[in-house]
Design a protein around this motif. Structure first.
Motif, PDB file in Angstrom:
ATOM      1  N   GLN A 188      68.643  -6.887 -47.134  1.00  0.00           N
ATOM      2  CA  GLN A 188      68.881  -7.418 -45.788  1.00  0.00           C
ATOM      3  C   GLN A 188      67.939  -6.773 -44.768  1.00  0.00           C
ATOM      4  O   GLN A 188      67.416  -7.453 -43.889  1.00  0.00           O
ATOM      5  N   VAL A 192      65.059  -8.657 -42.494  1.00  0.00           N
ATOM      6  CA  VAL A 192      64.920  -8.557 -41.038  1.00  0.00           C
ATOM      7  C   VAL A 192      63.490  -8.194 -40.666  1.00  0.00           C
ATOM      8  O   VAL A 192      62.903  -8.773 -39.737  1.00  0.00           O
ATOM      9  N   ARG A 195      61.271 -11.239 -41.101  1.00  0.00           N
ATOM     10  CA  ARG A 195      61.495 -12.227 -40.038  1.00  0.00           C
ATOM     11  C   ARG A 195      60.813 -11.786 -38.736  1.00  0.00           C
ATOM     12  O   ARG A 195      60.239 -12.596 -38.016  1.00  0.00           O
ATOM     13  N   ASP A 252      68.637 -16.347 -35.800  1.00  0.00           N
ATOM     14  CA  ASP A 252      70.093 -16.292 -35.964  1.00  0.00           C
ATOM     15  C   ASP A 252      70.571 -17.315 -36.987  1.00  0.00           C
ATOM     16  O   ASP A 252      71.446 -17.026 -37.821  1.00  0.00           O
ATOM     17  N   ASP A 255      69.889 -16.125 -40.534  1.00  0.00           N
ATOM     18  CA  ASP A 255      70.869 -15.147 -40.999  1.00  0.00           C
ATOM     19  C   ASP A 255      72.153 -15.835 -41.432  1.00  0.00           C
ATOM     20  O   ASP A 255      72.742 -15.488 -42.467  1.00  0.00           O
ATOM     21  N   LYS A 258      71.630 -17.606 -44.810  1.00  0.00           N
ATOM     22  CA  LYS A 258      71.553 -16.721 -45.963  1.00  0.00           C
ATOM     23  C   LYS A 258      72.932 -16.238 -46.410  1.00  0.00           C
ATOM     24  O   LYS A 258      73.144 -15.929 -47.585  1.00  0.00           O
ATOM     25  N   LYS A 259      73.875 -16.180 -45.466  1.00  0.00           N
ATOM     26  CA  LYS A 259      75.207 -15.703 -45.814  1.00  0.00           C
ATOM     27  C   LYS A 259      75.979 -16.720 -46.652  1.00  0.00           C
ATOM     28  O   LYS A 259      76.921 -16.353 -47.367  1.00  0.00           O
TER      29      LYS A 259
END
Length: 348
Positions: A188, A192, A195, A252, A255, A258-259
């Motif tokens: 993760q 970040v 990105r 955002d 993210d 991806k969850k």
């Protein structure tokens, strides 16, 4: 905008690695692609052409070079994005591989432990069979009593072969010794960073300072009129604020995606946790049921006491062989339950 968008699409197309060689090959591919784009961006362009000034002057031929400060910055950002993408690929590979092979590895360990249990039961059965054979020779036992023990040996032999086949069918590569939760967290963090690197690359399109230098020569009529020229152009995209907002929302949304994405590390991490929890519940119920069966066998053995009649000996042998088989299942269930609980406590 098109150049950085193409780079972003290239860097975002990573798949999951199976081993270190795969990661090394992918990183080489991404780095070479980024290096090619870097050289394109930071190298000035040679320009040449014919122009007709709008001031009424004669036609001229011009030649020179032009460069862009924004492109120079993009060149450095492109290499940084490639490096971050390579790091993400490695972290994703490690986490995904550990998640993918967690259950197979636990299964293989349990099967190997089961082989040990079968071997121990076989040795105990051989001792019991030898004692029964002596009784048979002394005519203190019947052949059906010995045959029942031989039938149990056949079951153990079949169980051993079946277990060995299952072990051979399970592939488990070399996995990391780190807890899975650490690998997922690292993935993760790398995501970040990647990105952010791509975001910087995209935002570099908001402004530019372009420089052009060269010379010109009048060609109609052709006279000695060589001269130099230079031009500096500063540009700023008026939609930069709106673009930045969209990029922030995109990060955002990425993210959130991806969850819930099926096949992504985070989603698979949650799925594995659920599978392990369900497996613990199943093995716990299985172990309790087997232990209840063992208690009944022990109770029957105690009722027999030291009776030495042929019928009592036959029944004792039946109970003993059933207990041997049951101990394999109890040992297997206990080992699986302990390993599952240890794995859950360490990795989640």
């Amino acid at each position: 905008m098109s150049a950085s968008f193409a780079i972003a699409m290239l860097l975002a197309s990573a798949a999951f690695a199976a081993d270190g060689k795969d990661q090394e090959a992918y990183c080489k591919y991404v780095t070479e692609q980024a290096a090619a784009q870097r050289d394109l961006l930071r190298t000035p362009n040679a320009v040449a052409g014919v122009t007709q000034p709008n001031t009424g002057l004669p036609m001229q031929v011009v030649w020179g070079v032009s460069g862009s400060l924004s492109n120079v910055k993009k060149a450095a950002l492109t290499m940084d994005a490639a490096r971050k993408d390579c790091e993400l690929y490695g972290a994703t590979s490690s986490a995904q591989q550990d998640i993918q092979y967690a259950l197979p590895r636990l299964e293989k360990q349990a099967l190997q432990h089961r082989l040990e249990l079968i071997q121990q039961a076989s040795e105990n059965l051989d001792a019991l069979l030898a004692a029964t054979t002596k009784m048979l020779d002394a005519q203190n036992a019947t052949r059906p009593m010995a045959f029942a023990l031989q039938t149990t040996r056949i079951k153990l032999t079949a169980d051993r072969a079946d277990t060995q086949l299952k072990i051979a069918a399970i592939y488990t590569p070399q996995l990391s010794d780190r807890p899975v939760k650490e690998l997922v967290t690292e993935k993760q963090d790398r995501e970040v960073n990647e990105r952010r690197a791509l975001d910087k690359l995209n935002r570099q399109n908001d402004w530019d300072v372009a420089l052009s230098v060269g010379a010109h020569q009048q060609i109609d009529p052709l006279i000695a009129s060589n001269g130099a020229y230079g031009e500096v152009t500063v540009s700023y995209n008026l939609a930069s604020r709106a673009i930045s907002k969209h990029l922030d929302r995109s990060a955002d949304a990425y993210d959130d995606w991806k969850k819930v994405q099926e096949g992504d590390v985070i989603r698979n991490f949650d799925v594995l946790k659920q599978q392990l929890g369900d497996s613990v519940s199943v093995q716990d119920s299985r172990l309790k049921a087997l232990q209840d069966e063992e208690k009944q066998i022990e109770s029957n053995l105690q009722l027999l006491g030291s009776a030495d009649t042929t019928a009592a000996t036959d029944f004792r042998n039946q109970l003993t062989t059933a207990k041997l088989l049951l101990q394999i299942e109890i040992g297997d269930a206990s080992f699986r339950l302990e390993r599952l609980q240890e794995f859950l406590a360490r990795n989640f």
